[in-house]
Motif scaffolding. Structure first.
Motif, PDB file in Angstrom:
ATOM      1  N   VAL A  62      29.505  57.575  50.879  1.00 12.95           N
ATOM      2  CA  VAL A  62      29.041  56.544  51.819  1.00 12.95           C
ATOM      3  C   VAL A  62      30.152  56.043  52.747  1.00 12.95           C
ATOM      4  CG1 VAL A  62      27.330  55.776  50.130  1.00 12.95           C
ATOM      5  CG2 VAL A  62      29.511  54.558  50.336  1.00 12.95           C
ATOM      6  N   LYS A  63      31.367  56.513  52.540  1.00 15.31           N
ATOM      7  CA  LYS A  63      32.498  56.029  53.330  1.00 15.31           C
ATOM      8  C   LYS A  63      32.246  56.288  54.816  1.00 15.31           C
ATOM      9  CE  LYS A  63      36.336  56.485  51.270  1.00 15.31           C
ATOM     10  NZ  LYS A  63      37.565  57.053  50.654  1.00 15.31           N
ATOM     11  N   GLY A  64      32.461  55.274  55.624  1.00 21.77           N
ATOM     12  CA  GLY A  64      32.230  55.377  57.059  1.00 21.77           C
ATOM     13  C   GLY A  64      30.819  55.012  57.480  1.00 21.77           C
ATOM     14  N   ARG A  65      29.895  54.938  56.510  1.00 20.61           N
ATOM     15  CA  ARG A  65      28.507  54.591  56.824  1.00 20.61           C
ATOM     16  C   ARG A  65      28.099  53.236  56.244  1.00 20.61           C
ATOM     17  NH1 ARG A  65      24.437  57.357  54.866  1.00 20.61           N
ATOM     18  NH2 ARG A  65      25.489  58.070  52.965  1.00 20.61           N
ATOM     19  N   PHE A  66      28.688  52.868  55.107  1.00 27.49           N
ATOM     20  CA  PHE A  66      28.338  51.609  54.446  1.00 27.49           C
ATOM     21  C   PHE A  66      29.504  50.629  54.601  1.00 27.49           C
ATOM     22  CE2 PHE A  66      25.022  53.028  51.046  1.00 27.49           C
ATOM     23  CZ  PHE A  66      24.338  53.743  52.016  1.00 27.49           C
ATOM     24  N   THR A  67      29.154  49.349  54.729  1.00 22.01           N
ATOM     25  CA  THR A  67      30.159  48.303  54.838  1.00 22.01           C
ATOM     26  C   THR A  67      29.773  47.131  53.949  1.00 22.01           C
ATOM     27  OG1 THR A  67      30.610  48.912  57.142  1.00 22.01           O
ATOM     28  CG2 THR A  67      31.418  46.772  56.397  1.00 22.01           C
ATOM     29  N   ILE A  68      30.671  46.754  53.073  1.00 22.90           N
ATOM     30  CA  ILE A  68      30.438  45.586  52.219  1.00 22.90           C
ATOM     31  C   ILE A  68      31.238  44.413  52.769  1.00 22.90           C
ATOM     32  CG2 ILE A  68      32.321  46.164  50.621  1.00 22.90           C
ATOM     33  CD1 ILE A  68      30.580  45.024  48.353  1.00 22.90           C
ATOM     34  N   SER A  69      30.658  43.237  52.674  1.00 21.32           N
ATOM     35  CA  SER A  69      31.357  42.027  53.082  1.00 21.32           C
ATOM     36  C   SER A  69      30.966  40.902  52.143  1.00 21.32           C
ATOM     37  CB  SER A  69      31.050  41.668  54.540  1.00 21.32           C
ATOM     38  OG  SER A  69      29.669  41.457  54.726  1.00 21.32           O
ATOM     39  N   ARG A  70      31.720  39.824  52.225  1.00 18.91           N
ATOM     40  CA  ARG A  70      31.506  38.731  51.277  1.00 18.91           C
ATOM     41  C   ARG A  70      31.825  37.420  51.967  1.00 18.91           C
ATOM     42  NH1 ARG A  70      34.868  38.520  45.538  1.00 18.91           N
ATOM     43  NH2 ARG A  70      34.086  36.528  44.751  1.00 18.91           N
ATOM     44  N   ASP A  71      30.928  36.468  51.851  1.00 17.31           N
ATOM     45  CA  ASP A  71      31.125  35.129  52.389  1.00 17.31           C
ATOM     46  C   ASP A  71      31.323  34.185  51.212  1.00 17.31           C
ATOM     47  OD1 ASP A  71      30.921  32.554  53.445  1.00 17.31           O
ATOM     48  OD2 ASP A  71      29.441  33.149  54.947  1.00 17.31           O
ATOM     49  N   LYS A  72      32.557  33.773  50.993  1.00 20.60           N
ATOM     50  CA  LYS A  72      32.840  32.929  49.835  1.00 20.60           C
ATOM     51  C   LYS A  72      32.261  31.529  50.006  1.00 20.60           C
ATOM     52  CE  LYS A  72      36.971  35.223  48.089  1.00 20.60           C
ATOM     53  NZ  LYS A  72      38.387  35.057  47.706  1.00 20.60           N
ATOM     54  N   ASP A  73      32.091  31.079  51.232  1.00 20.09           N
ATOM     55  CA  ASP A  73      31.552  29.728  51.457  1.00 20.09           C
ATOM     56  C   ASP A  73      30.105  29.632  50.999  1.00 20.09           C
ATOM     57  OD1 ASP A  73      33.384  29.292  54.560  1.00 20.09           O
ATOM     58  OD2 ASP A  73      33.940  28.821  52.491  1.00 20.09           O
ATOM     59  N   THR A  74      29.351  30.707  51.189  1.00 21.82           N
ATOM     60  CA  THR A  74      27.937  30.700  50.808  1.00 21.82           C
ATOM     61  C   THR A  74      27.687  31.526  49.554  1.00 21.82           C
ATOM     62  OG1 THR A  74      27.457  32.616  52.204  1.00 21.82           O
ATOM     63  CG2 THR A  74      27.214  30.425  53.205  1.00 21.82           C
ATOM     64  N   ASN A  75      28.765  32.076  48.967  1.00 20.32           N
ATOM     65  CA  ASN A  75      28.642  32.899  47.749  1.00 20.32           C
ATOM     66  C   ASN A  75      27.634  34.031  47.943  1.00 20.32           C
ATOM     67  OD1 ASN A  75      30.466  31.286  46.085  1.00 20.32           O
ATOM     68  ND2 ASN A  75      28.848  29.734  46.178  1.00 20.32           N
ATOM     69  N   THR A  76      27.751  34.707  49.053  1.00 19.30           N
ATOM     70  CA  THR A  76      26.823  35.780  49.396  1.00 19.30           C
ATOM     71  C   THR A  76      27.594  37.058  49.705  1.00 19.30           C
ATOM     72  OG1 THR A  76      25.257  34.182  50.310  1.00 19.30           O
ATOM     73  CG2 THR A  76      24.953  36.494  50.924  1.00 19.30           C
ATOM     74  N   ALA A  77      27.104  38.163  49.174  1.00 19.20           N
ATOM     75  CA  ALA A  77      27.639  39.479  49.494  1.00 19.20           C
ATOM     76  C   ALA A  77      26.619  40.241  50.329  1.00 19.20           C
ATOM     77  CB  ALA A  77      27.958  40.254  48.228  1.00 19.20           C
ATOM     78  N   TYR A  78      27.124  41.092  51.194  1.00 27.41           N
ATOM     79  CA  TYR A  78      26.270  41.847  52.098  1.00 27.41           C
ATOM     80  C   TYR A  78      26.617  43.332  52.002  1.00 27.41           C
ATOM     81  CZ  TYR A  78      25.681  37.218  54.182  1.00 27.41           C
ATOM     82  OH  TYR A  78      25.423  35.884  54.381  1.00 27.41           O
ATOM     83  N   LEU A  79      25.615  44.163  52.250  1.00 23.96           N
ATOM     84  CA  LEU A  79      25.832  45.597  52.369  1.00 23.96           C
ATOM     85  C   LEU A  79      25.130  46.060  53.632  1.00 23.96           C
ATOM     86  CD1 LEU A  79      27.029  48.171  51.044  1.00 23.96           C
ATOM     87  CD2 LEU A  79      24.734  48.601  50.124  1.00 23.96           C
ATOM     88  N   ARG A  80      25.905  46.555  54.562  1.00 25.99           N
ATOM     89  CA  ARG A  80      25.377  47.121  55.799  1.00 25.99           C
ATOM     90  C   ARG A  80      25.421  48.627  55.653  1.00 25.99           C
ATOM     91  NH1 ARG A  80      22.903  46.394  60.997  1.00 25.99           N
ATOM     92  NH2 ARG A  80      23.657  48.127  62.308  1.00 25.99           N
ATOM     93  N   SER A  81      24.264  49.267  55.842  1.00 30.51           N
ATOM     94  CA  SER A  81      24.154  50.714  55.693  1.00 30.51           C
ATOM     95  C   SER A  81      23.738  51.310  57.021  1.00 30.51           C
ATOM     96  CB  SER A  81      23.128  51.058  54.615  1.00 30.51           C
ATOM     97  OG  SER A  81      23.416  50.396  53.401  1.00 30.51           O
ATOM     98  N   ASP A  82      24.579  52.174  57.582  1.00 31.81           N
ATOM     99  CA  ASP A  82      24.283  52.835  58.855  1.00 31.81           C
ATOM    100  C   ASP A  82      24.073  54.325  58.637  1.00 31.81           C
ATOM    101  OD1 ASP A  82      26.779  50.720  60.309  1.00 31.81           O
ATOM    102  OD2 ASP A  82      24.598  50.477  60.422  1.00 31.81           O
ATOM    103  N   SER A  83      23.463  54.953  59.613  1.00 30.12           N
ATOM    104  CA  SER A  83      23.237  56.402  59.564  1.00 30.12           C
ATOM    105  C   SER A  83      22.659  56.840  58.228  1.00 30.12           C
ATOM    106  CB  SER A  83      24.568  57.145  59.832  1.00 30.12           C
ATOM    107  OG  SER A  83      25.117  56.759  61.078  1.00 30.12           O
ATOM    108  N   LEU A  84      21.615  56.156  57.822  1.00 25.31           N
ATOM    109  CA  LEU A  84      21.026  56.440  56.510  1.00 25.31           C
ATOM    110  C   LEU A  84      20.427  57.842  56.468  1.00 25.31           C
ATOM    111  CD1 LEU A  84      19.444  52.948  55.900  1.00 25.31           C
ATOM    112  CD2 LEU A  84      21.045  54.089  54.358  1.00 25.31           C
ATOM    113  N   ILE A  85      20.532  58.449  55.308  1.00 24.59           N
ATOM    114  CA  ILE A  85      19.984  59.779  55.057  1.00 24.59           C
ATOM    115  C   ILE A  85      19.035  59.686  53.862  1.00 24.59           C
ATOM    116  CG2 ILE A  85      21.984  60.963  56.038  1.00 24.59           C
ATOM    117  CD1 ILE A  85      23.076  61.341  53.239  1.00 24.59           C
TER     118      ILE A  85
END
Length: 128
Positions: A62-85
């Motif tokens: 998934v390297k280059g297609r998926f991006t994980i991020s984290r907002d510590k203020d809202t205690n939320t994690a995100y996963l952005r998935s591009d170019s899905l197969i």
């Protein structure tokens, strides 16, 4: 720690999709957050992780297609998935880890499994 996931659904190959994971409870005890995925008959596999310091890790699949991020203020994690197969089709799970052996809120865990909390899972289906 309790985790609730949002997002998922049916998309076409080449589309993008975002998942979010809201943490509650002893969120100050979380050291690392991650996303895993699982298909029927296979073991759950890591697709992205992010440390408390922001260091990220992705497997080659998934390297280059998926991006994980984290907002510590809202205690939320995100996963952005591009170019899905179609091979990305799976149930995606959010995970939050405490540090093994550390005491937090009067609780200590001694194994990776005992130190991990899971979300309920979100189905992602990629059509060709």
């Amino acid at each position: 720690v309790q985790l609730v996931e949002f997002g998922g659904g049916l998309v076409q190959a080449g589309d993008s999709l975002s998942l979010s994971c809201a943490a509650s409870g002893d969120t100050h005890c979380i050291s690392k957050m991650a996303w895993y995925r699982q298909t029927p008959g296979k073991e759950r596999e890591l697709v992205a992780s992010i440390s408390s310091g922001g260091t990220t890790h992705y497997p080659d699949s998934v390297k280059g297609r998926f991006t994980i991020s984290r907002d510590k203020d809202t205690n939320t994690a995100y996963l952005r998935s591009d170019s899905l197969i179609p091979e990305d089709t799976a149930v995606y799970y959010c995970a939050a880890d405490r540090s093994v052996g550390d005491v937090c809120s009067g609780f200590i865990c001694y194994t990776d499994a005992a130190c991990r909390s899971w979300g309920q899972g979100a189905q992602v289906t990629v059509s060709s």
